[in-house]
Enzyme design. Structure first.
Site, PDB file in Angstrom:
ATOM      1  N   ASP A  91       0.827  -1.201   0.000  1.00 36.64           N
ATOM      2  CA  ASP A  91       0.000   0.000   0.000  1.00 36.64           C
ATOM      3  C   ASP A  91       0.866   1.258   0.000  1.00 36.64           C
ATOM      4  OD1 ASP A  91       0.602   0.818   2.727  1.00 36.64           O
ATOM      5  OD2 ASP A  91      -0.782  -0.716   3.428  1.00 36.64           O
ATOM      6  N   LYS A  92       0.218   2.384  -0.150  1.00 39.31           N
ATOM      7  CA  LYS A  92       0.922   3.657  -0.338  1.00 39.31           C
ATOM      8  C   LYS A  92       1.863   3.977   0.818  1.00 39.31           C
ATOM      9  CE  LYS A  92      -0.060   8.421  -1.779  1.00 39.31           C
ATOM     10  NZ  LYS A  92      -1.147   9.377  -2.140  1.00 39.31           N
TER      11      LYS A  92
END
Length: 217
Positions: A91-92
């Protein structure tokens, strides 16, 4: 009709110009490399890369979601067909080891639940991690909200009170963060993937990548 001057290309195999447009060639034959307008084909067998993903980048191809990991690659690799994609996602807000490839069979193989590739994550948390989580995670009984099956057995090490090293063989959505939240009410502050199978980042800096062989995974 013959191609226009703007669309014509010069193809050669080895040292010989290819004059028959219907001729078949093997672009993977090292004894007879294929050249287009004097340049060798770029990775005709496909790309396989290890990237040190920085935080702030997404694994999506959708530009609306923010900076993409693919933006860290040379422009010519962003327009390959099939397109380069990640094997699994980070994820980011997660950094670390990410594998990128345009070989769709590898994506299917290494994301399949049957292919249990161990992945090592290092997390820092907002509170001390109870030692009881070691046995809980190893038991394979932790049930996350919205999941039909409990988490597979996972190996947890606690090198410091608020630091955890977790080895997973599956990849549920935001799994590391959800496991600590469900088991201890803890919030993961930072998350970094250090290993994927046999692969480690070595001296790769954030944003850097290198080509790898499938045998390294």
């Amino acid at each position: 009709p013959p191609p226009s001057a703007g669309n014509s290309v010069n193809v050669s195999v080895g040292l010989q110009p290819l004059r028959d447009p219907s001729a078949k060639v093997n672009p993977l034959d090292p004894a007879r490399p294929v050249f287009v307008d004097g340049e060798a084909l770029d990775h005709p067998g496909g790309l396989l890369l290890m990237l040190h993903k920085p935080t702030g980048f997404v694994c999506s191809h959708d530009e609306r979601e923010g900076p993409r990991v693919y933006d860290l690659l040379p422009p010519r690799w962003r327009v390959r067909n099939p397109q380069v994609t990640s094997i699994g996602r980070l994820d980011k807000d997660t950094s670390g080891l990410l594998i990128l490839t345009d070989r769709t069979e590898l994506v299917h193989t290494y994301t399949s639940p049957r292919h249990k590739v161990p992945k090592l994550y290092r997390a820092t948390l907002d509170r001390d991690v109870p030692a009881s989580l070691v046995d809980l995670f190893a038991a394979g009984t932790l049930q996350l909200d919205g999941e039909k099956a409990p988490c597979a057995p996972a190996t947890l090490r606690l090198p410091a009170p608020r630091v955890a090293e977790l080895v997973l063989v599956e990849g549920k959505y935001h799994q590391v963060r959800r496991m600590f939240a469900a088991a201890a009410g803890a919030t993961v502050l930072t998350l970094h993937r250090e290993c994927f199978g046999k692969l480690t980042l070595g001296d790769l800096k954030p944003g850097e990548y290198r080509e790898i062989n499938e045998s390294e995974i």
